[in-house]
Design a protein around this motif. Structure first.
Motif, PDB file in Angstrom:
ATOM      1  N   TYR A 240     -43.387  -6.591  43.590  1.00 45.63           N
ATOM      2  CA  TYR A 240     -43.349  -8.127  43.621  1.00 45.63           C
ATOM      3  C   TYR A 240     -44.284  -8.863  43.043  1.00 45.63           C
ATOM      4  O   TYR A 240     -45.465  -8.062  42.948  1.00 45.63           O
ATOM      5  CB  TYR A 240     -43.668  -8.194  45.447  1.00 45.63           C
ATOM      6  CG  TYR A 240     -42.581  -7.909  46.265  1.00 45.63           C
ATOM      7  CD1 TYR A 240     -41.393  -9.023  46.553  1.00 45.63           C
ATOM      8  CD2 TYR A 240     -42.687  -7.026  47.076  1.00 45.63           C
ATOM      9  CE1 TYR A 240     -40.438  -8.673  47.340  1.00 45.63           C
ATOM     10  CE2 TYR A 240     -41.492  -6.878  48.101  1.00 45.63           C
ATOM     11  CZ  TYR A 240     -40.509  -7.529  48.165  1.00 45.63           C
ATOM     12  OH  TYR A 240     -39.500  -7.211  49.111  1.00 45.63           O
TER      13      TYR A 240
ATOM     14  N   GLU B 285     -47.236 -11.791  42.665  1.00 43.94           N
ATOM     15  CA  GLU B 285     -48.285 -12.176  43.289  1.00 43.94           C
ATOM     16  C   GLU B 285     -47.868 -13.252  44.454  1.00 43.94           C
ATOM     17  O   GLU B 285     -47.098 -14.162  44.090  1.00 43.94           O
ATOM     18  CB  GLU B 285     -49.412 -12.700  42.617  1.00 43.94           C
ATOM     19  CG  GLU B 285     -50.840 -13.160  43.241  1.00 43.94           C
ATOM     20  CD  GLU B 285     -51.808 -13.459  42.648  1.00 43.94           C
ATOM     21  OE1 GLU B 285     -53.086 -13.660  43.051  1.00 43.94           O
ATOM     22  OE2 GLU B 285     -51.616 -13.677  41.436  1.00 43.94           O
TER      23      GLU B 285
ATOM     24  N   GLU C 221     -42.251  -2.493  49.330  1.00 51.47           N
ATOM     25  CA  GLU C 221     -42.681  -2.635  47.950  1.00 51.47           C
ATOM     26  C   GLU C 221     -43.163  -1.017  47.534  1.00 51.47           C
ATOM     27  O   GLU C 221     -44.296  -0.489  48.111  1.00 51.47           O
ATOM     28  CB  GLU C 221     -43.920  -3.486  47.700  1.00 51.47           C
ATOM     29  CG  GLU C 221     -44.528  -3.474  46.269  1.00 51.47           C
ATOM     30  CD  GLU C 221     -45.555  -4.606  46.126  1.00 51.47           C
ATOM     31  OE1 GLU C 221     -45.389  -5.368  44.915  1.00 51.47           O
ATOM     32  OE2 GLU C 221     -46.373  -4.718  46.820  1.00 51.47           O
TER      33      GLU C 221
ATOM     34  N   PRO D  93     -50.449  -7.044  41.606  1.00 51.93           N
ATOM     35  CA  PRO D  93     -48.916  -7.439  41.607  1.00 51.93           C
ATOM     36  C   PRO D  93     -48.105  -7.491  40.271  1.00 51.93           C
ATOM     37  O   PRO D  93     -48.731  -7.455  39.263  1.00 51.93           O
ATOM     38  CB  PRO D  93     -49.232  -8.988  41.947  1.00 51.93           C
ATOM     39  CG  PRO D  93     -50.483  -9.384  41.578  1.00 51.93           C
ATOM     40  CD  PRO D  93     -51.148  -8.146  41.617  1.00 51.93           C
TER      41      PRO D  93
END
Length: 306
Positions: A112, A114, A122, A149
């Motif tokens: 993913y 940020e 995730e 991220p």
């Protein structure tokens, strides 16, 4: 009775009269003497521990460990790479239309950007951490915080960077670590069994564990398990069901009743096809899931060479 079943019986709380070890709370109220209860508790605990230590010596290192050679692990990784990415280098870095995350590696592990989260786990940062601990060199893009991220904030940015140095280095890293990615998927499969047993009905647990064990005895069975759980999940989430019926690995194992490793993969493939067909039949009409079924069946056919 197996040794593992006997251990479970020895360690049952009602057989020794106390709650879980972290509380240490006695529940046997028959003896009025607090001192005597404490003495009985210590005696029972010591006897239980002694029996457990004696019996554990006869058990394998792990009751559910999956043991594969490096070559077998590599083959499983390449099959999953073919299933998820058509076996292409470019397929190792994807961002599907309509999704809020990148899908990377042979298992299309989710990463993913940020501030973005969704209903799916995730898994890419966990994969990177796993590979790093195995001593593999990370590209510059992946250095830094363990949970950093995704650097591309949208699919548009991701596609624009397809020929960038960072993306090429990422693809090369993923292509060079197929075996480690397969090991990560196998480790994730091993951790799925306790979750499935916890979710299964008590009357089904022994069969689920037996079917899982039969399949893990052969490389082809391991491939079927690893791919299916990566493909359709563990089957433990109630949000992943239509009309109360799931389509994950748990539901496939529950539909199996064989007793031999010889026919386990064939039965798994048949049960998986029936489970996926039932999903499509139960799915909301507007989702048009029938368009995917033939592709799912082709994938399952690879489990037993069909």
């Amino acid at each position: 009775m197996t040794i593992s079943c006997f251990i479970k019986g020895v360690l049952r709380a009602d057989s020794i009269g106390f709650f879980a070890a972290e509380t240490g709370t006695l529940i046997d109220k028959r003896c009025p003497s607090r001192t005597e209860r404490h003495s009985r508790f210590e005696s029972c605990y010591f006897l239980t521990a002694l029996v457990f230590v004696t019996l554990i010596a006869f058990l394998p290192a792990s009751l559910h460990a999956i043991t594969l050679s490096h070559a077998e692990t590599q083959r499983i990784g390449k099959k999953i790479w073919q299933n998820e990415c058509n076996g292409t280098i470019s397929g190792l870095t994807s961002w599907n239309q309509g999704e809020d995350f990148a899908s990377l590696g042979i298992g299309h592990f989710i990463w993913y950007p940020e501030g973005r989260r969704g209903p799916f786990e995730e898994s890419f940062p966990k994969l990177v951490n796993f590979i790093s601990k195995r001593g593999a060199k990370l590209p510059a893009l992946l250095l830094g915080p363990a949970l950093k991220p995704c650097p591309w904030n949208s699919r548009t940015e991701f596609l624009r960077a397809q020929h960038s140095t960072e993306m090429n280095q990422l693809r090369r890293f993923l292509a060079d670590t197929v075996d480690l990615q397969a090991e990560f998927l196998i480790a994730r499969l091993e951790s799925a069994l306790p979750k499935m047993l916890a979710e299964a009905a008590p009357s089904d647990r022994a069969n689920v564990q037996e079917q899982f064990g039969l399949l893990t005895k052969t490389p082809q069975g391991c491939y079927a398990l690893v791919d299916y759980v990566n493909f359709k999940g563990e089957g433990v989430l109630h949000t992943e069901r239509y009309d109360g019926q799931g389509w994950g690995l748990l539901q496939v194992l529950e539909a199996m009743h064989g007793t031999s490793e010889t026919g386990a993969v064939d039965e798994f493939a048949r049960a998986a096809k029936a489970t996926l067909t039932r999903r499509v039949q139960n799915s909301p009409t507007g989702r048009h899931e029938s368009r995917w079924l033939s592709g799912w069946i082709r994938r399952v056919n690879s489990y037993n060479g069909g």
